[in-house]
Design a protein around this motif. Sequence first.
Motif, mmCIF file in Angstrom:
data_model
loop_
_atom_site.group_PDB
_atom_site.id
_atom_site.type_symbol
_atom_site.label_atom_id
_atom_site.label_comp_id
_atom_site.label_asym_id
_atom_site.label_seq_id
_atom_site.Cartn_x
_atom_site.Cartn_y
_atom_site.Cartn_z
ATOM 1 N N ASP A 91 0.881 -1.108 -0.153
ATOM 2 C CA ASP A 91 0.016 -0.054 -0.171
ATOM 3 C C ASP A 91 0.892 1.279 -0.128
ATOM 4 O OD1 ASP A 91 -2.167 -1.553 0.144
ATOM 5 O OD2 ASP A 91 -2.502 -1.371 2.259
ATOM 6 N N PHE A 92 1.941 1.176 0.908
ATOM 7 C CA PHE A 92 2.880 2.079 1.084
ATOM 8 C C PHE A 92 3.530 2.706 -0.491
ATOM 9 C CE2 PHE A 92 7.401 3.556 0.794
ATOM 10 C CZ PHE A 92 7.126 4.629 1.339
ATOM 11 N N TYR A 93 3.764 1.632 -1.285
ATOM 12 C CA TYR A 93 4.376 1.849 -2.403
ATOM 13 C C TYR A 93 3.539 2.316 -3.414
ATOM 14 C CZ TYR A 93 9.167 0.757 -1.364
ATOM 15 O OH TYR A 93 10.474 0.663 -0.844
ATOM 16 N N ARG A 94 2.073 1.906 -3.400
ATOM 17 C CA ARG A 94 1.096 2.560 -4.346
ATOM 18 C C ARG A 94 1.010 4.088 -4.235
ATOM 19 N NH1 ARG A 94 -4.020 -1.206 -3.927
ATOM 20 N NH2 ARG A 94 -4.798 0.088 -5.648
ATOM 21 N N VAL A 95 1.176 4.555 -2.848
ATOM 22 C CA VAL A 95 0.800 5.840 -2.808
ATOM 23 C C VAL A 95 2.300 6.570 -3.208
ATOM 24 C CG1 VAL A 95 0.685 7.679 -0.827
ATOM 25 C CG2 VAL A 95 -0.674 5.616 -0.851
ATOM 26 N N PHE A 96 3.441 6.120 -2.740
ATOM 27 C CA PHE A 96 4.627 6.490 -3.175
ATOM 28 C C PHE A 96 4.843 6.643 -4.544
ATOM 29 C CE2 PHE A 96 9.231 5.399 -3.179
ATOM 30 C CZ PHE A 96 9.884 6.993 -3.112
ATOM 31 N N GLY A 97 4.589 5.666 -5.319
ATOM 32 C CA GLY A 97 4.559 5.811 -6.950
ATOM 33 C C GLY A 97 3.709 6.783 -7.441
ATOM 34 N N HIS A 214 9.022 2.889 -12.418
ATOM 35 C CA HIS A 214 10.297 2.835 -11.592
ATOM 36 C C HIS A 214 9.773 2.412 -10.111
ATOM 37 C CE1 HIS A 214 14.171 3.942 -10.235
ATOM 38 N NE2 HIS A 214 13.710 5.145 -9.518
ATOM 39 N N ILE A 215 9.067 3.024 -9.566
ATOM 40 C CA ILE A 215 8.533 2.865 -8.131
ATOM 41 C C ILE A 215 8.201 1.414 -7.902
ATOM 42 C CG2 ILE A 215 7.478 3.658 -6.085
ATOM 43 C CD1 ILE A 215 9.868 5.271 -6.989
ATOM 44 N N GLU A 216 7.277 1.077 -8.847
ATOM 45 C CA GLU A 216 6.590 -0.255 -8.928
ATOM 46 C C GLU A 216 7.623 -1.408 -8.915
ATOM 47 O OE1 GLU A 216 4.143 -0.328 -12.258
ATOM 48 O OE2 GLU A 216 2.371 0.995 -11.312
ATOM 49 N N ARG A 220 8.333 -4.211 -5.989
ATOM 50 C CA ARG A 220 8.470 -5.519 -6.478
ATOM 51 C C ARG A 220 9.687 -6.481 -5.873
ATOM 52 N NH1 ARG A 220 11.226 -7.933 -9.992
ATOM 53 N NH2 ARG A 220 11.559 -6.143 -11.311
ATOM 54 N N GLN A 221 10.631 -5.681 -6.106
ATOM 55 C CA GLN A 221 11.913 -6.104 -5.558
ATOM 56 C C GLN A 221 11.737 -6.608 -3.970
ATOM 57 O OE1 GLN A 221 14.710 -3.866 -7.304
ATOM 58 N NE2 GLN A 221 15.091 -5.327 -9.089
ATOM 59 N N VAL A 222 11.442 -5.403 -3.340
ATOM 60 C CA VAL A 222 11.176 -5.175 -1.593
ATOM 61 C C VAL A 222 10.243 -6.128 -1.239
ATOM 62 C CG1 VAL A 222 10.192 -3.987 0.018
ATOM 63 C CG2 VAL A 222 11.929 -2.915 -1.690
ATOM 64 N N LEU A 223 9.059 -6.553 -1.949
ATOM 65 C CA LEU A 223 8.047 -7.341 -1.630
ATOM 66 C C LEU A 223 8.349 -8.717 -1.939
ATOM 67 C CD1 LEU A 223 5.017 -5.243 -3.221
ATOM 68 C CD2 LEU A 223 5.559 -5.696 -0.658
ATOM 69 N N GLU A 224 9.129 -9.024 -2.889
ATOM 70 C CA GLU A 224 9.476 -10.399 -3.210
ATOM 71 C C GLU A 224 10.516 -10.668 -2.102
ATOM 72 O OE1 GLU A 224 11.149 -10.438 -7.084
ATOM 73 O OE2 GLU A 224 9.219 -10.707 -8.080
ATOM 74 N N ALA A 225 11.513 -9.880 -1.898
ATOM 75 C CA ALA A 225 12.520 -10.125 -0.770
ATOM 76 C C ALA A 225 11.740 -10.387 0.533
ATOM 77 C CB ALA A 225 13.712 -9.010 -0.575
ATOM 78 N N MET A 226 10.668 -9.651 0.918
ATOM 79 C CA MET A 226 10.029 -9.964 2.116
ATOM 80 C C MET A 226 9.254 -11.195 2.192
ATOM 81 S SD MET A 226 8.619 -6.259 2.862
ATOM 82 C CE MET A 226 7.585 -6.720 4.485
ATOM 83 N N ALA A 227 8.714 -11.485 1.163
ATOM 84 C CA ALA A 227 8.028 -12.889 1.044
ATOM 85 C C ALA A 227 8.643 -14.087 1.183
ATOM 86 C CB ALA A 227 7.014 -12.628 -0.245
#
Length: 233
Positions: A91-97, A214-216, A220-227
């Motif tokens: 959700d944060f990255y949706r707003v950020f992007g 770019h932000i998306e 994706r990389q952050v979320l994949e690493a967290m998952a």
Amino acid sequence: MHREQRIEGPDKLLNTSTKKAAIYDHILNKLMTGQYRFGEKILVKGLSEETGVSRQPIMSALSNLQERGFVQITAQVGCTVYNPSIQEVSDFYRVFGSNEGLIAALAAERCLDEEKQRLEEINEKIEQINPRSRGVELSYMKLNEEFHNHLHLMARSPLISRQQMANFQLSDFFIVQSCGFQAHIDDATEEHGSIIEAINSGEPDAAQQSANRHIENIARQVLEAMASGRVGG
């Protein structure tokens, strides 16, 4: 985005006229360099012994960091590094992007010719980073910060830029805690280049879409690493 100078070590903290600001920066530096990890307990007593600063300024700093999303204070329990869910980070990255896309669109509408050239120069420096060199992540982080700072300047919307600066710092925190900056270095110059091309062509919609993508990709990389349970470093 902009980061204040870090103040480390008890002597420097004790000699600083603004202890609250100094201890805030000291704790933030630990968060931004991965010395504290998601969910880790932050001991006020330990910080006091480490820095020579009393409990009150430390608690004030932690309270400010909680307001910005870095830590969580629980009554009668203590303080821990905030451990967000994957959904919260998404959700944060949706707003950020969305915000960064708007800034890129405004830059395409309002920037000066000489400012376009400077943006290209910064991106060229990023492209020249040796991925095998020592301190590569710090080099990239500083140049990436410079790139987006300049993009914000070109947008000429100080209110939106100030709000987005706080988001950038939280994004950097999520990157440090998950995939690390090196994961995105190879893609950064190409993605920045798409933003630059749209701005140079005077196409706000294209600039907005490129910045959002770019932000998306970072998200994706952050979320994949967290998952997967991977951590940056």
